[in-house]
Design an enzyme around this catalytic site. Structure first.
Site, PDB file in Angstrom:
ATOM      1  CG  ASP A  67      -0.297  -0.524   2.492  1.00 35.36           C
ATOM      2  OD1 ASP A  67       0.940  -0.507   2.587  1.00 35.36           O
ATOM      3  OD2 ASP A  67      -1.035  -0.948   3.386  1.00 35.36           O
ATOM      4  CG  ASN A 136      -9.087  -1.826  12.327  1.00 35.48           C
ATOM      5  OD1 ASN A 136      -8.165  -2.444  11.797  1.00 35.48           O
ATOM      6  ND2 ASN A 136      -9.556  -0.702  11.824  1.00 35.48           N
ATOM      7  CG  HIS A 138      -5.969  -2.438   9.136  1.00 37.24           C
ATOM      8  ND1 HIS A 138      -6.101  -1.250   9.818  1.00 37.24           N
ATOM      9  CD2 HIS A 138      -4.624  -2.611   9.012  1.00 37.24           C
ATOM     10  CE1 HIS A 138      -4.907  -0.763  10.089  1.00 37.24           C
ATOM     11  NE2 HIS A 138      -3.995  -1.567   9.611  1.00 37.24           N
ATOM     12  CD  GLU A 143      -8.928   0.802   8.043  1.00 36.47           C
ATOM     13  OE1 GLU A 143      -8.996  -0.039   8.960  1.00 36.47           O
ATOM     14  OE2 GLU A 143      -8.151   1.774   8.076  1.00 36.47           O
TER      15      GLU A 143
END
Ligand code: F6R
Length: 250
Positions: A67, A136, A138, A143
């Site tokens: 990314d 979380n 990801h 996400e």
């Protein structure tokens, strides 16, 4: 998913560096998917140490980063380009043409995402994808809520991810709001996956990943569908997993 429980961040990093070096030292062409963030920094440092000691040959290594932020120049100190060059590429003999990182400054970022996926498809998926995991759950910048069939795409970062990453920026306001990321489907194309997790803050996500049902609420839980995943986690990161669960995946 196989779980390798280690004592510390250092032990995790040594395991990861050796795992990657096994591929690199095979001397045939290898396509490595790479991650940024705090988790792999020590792993990269160990790869650099190895390179200095053994002149390990990286001419046949091709890399594909997960990314990049949208909207910051590649020479911005917080770009993932800068991160990768600072922690790894500047210190090993990998040809620049072998390095692939999405261009978050591309005039048409949607086309850039499409082209990046075409590159991944062109190699039939990477041989080994290195992953960290968000608090979380990801993976990459996928996400919670991201459909499992997404390929490389543009994401709006959640507040929690921006806050977690603000430690590298002057303030939260400076953290970009969007990123370009390999999708979950792109990650699943990898032949092998090595996910690293260290520290208490990852314990909930690791527990969700192993014990919960596979659900878009925890993107990493999709890895249950992949046939070749190794998770290397330290004691703090597995602190919310029951002993029986650890044993059954060891
Ligand atoms: C980085 C990436 C992210 C990180 C994750 C964990 O390229 O794709 O998914 O792996 O946010 O970040 P750290 O390692 O900083 O806790």
């Amino acid at each position: 998913m196989k779980l390798v429980k280690v004592k510390s961040h250092e032990e995790m990093s040594v395991f990861a560096a050796n795992y990657i070096l096994d591929k690199v030292k095979s001397n045939s062409q290898v396509n490595l998917g790479l991650a940024t963030g705090g988790t792999p920094v020590r792993t990269y440092e160990l790869l650099v140490d190895d390179y200095r000691r053994n002149s390990t040959y990286y001419q046949n290594v091709y890399t594909y980063n997960l990314d990049e932020y949208v909207g910051i120049p590649i020479d911005h100190p917080n770009s993932y380009h800068a991160f990768m060059f600072e922690h790894l590429f500047n210190h090993i003999n990998i040809p620049e043409k072998n390095i692939h990182i999405p261009n978050g400054l591309s005039e048409d970022i949607y086309e850039e995402a499409h082209n990046y996926e075409t590159i991944i498809d062109g190699i039939g998926g990477v041989d080994l994808q290195l992953l960290g995991i968000g608090e979380n759950g990801h993976i990459g910048f996928n996400e919670p809520g991201t459909p499992f069939d997404r390929e490389t795409h543009i994401v709006t970062l959640t507040e929690s991810t921006r806050k977690a990453n603000s430690r590298y920026f002057e303030s939260l306001d400076h953290v970009p709001e969007r990123a370009i990321t390999m999708g979950i489907a792109s990650i699943l194309k990898s032949r092998g996956i090595l996910l690293l997790a260290s520290g208490e803050s990852k314990a909930e996500a690791i527990s969700q990943m192993f014990t919960g049902k596979s659900s878009i609420d925890c993107p990493a839980s999709v890895l249950k569908y992949h046939p070749n995943v190794v998770v290397v986690a330290d004691e703090q990161a597995v602190s919310k997993l029951k002993a029986a669960m650890i044993l059954s995946h060891s």
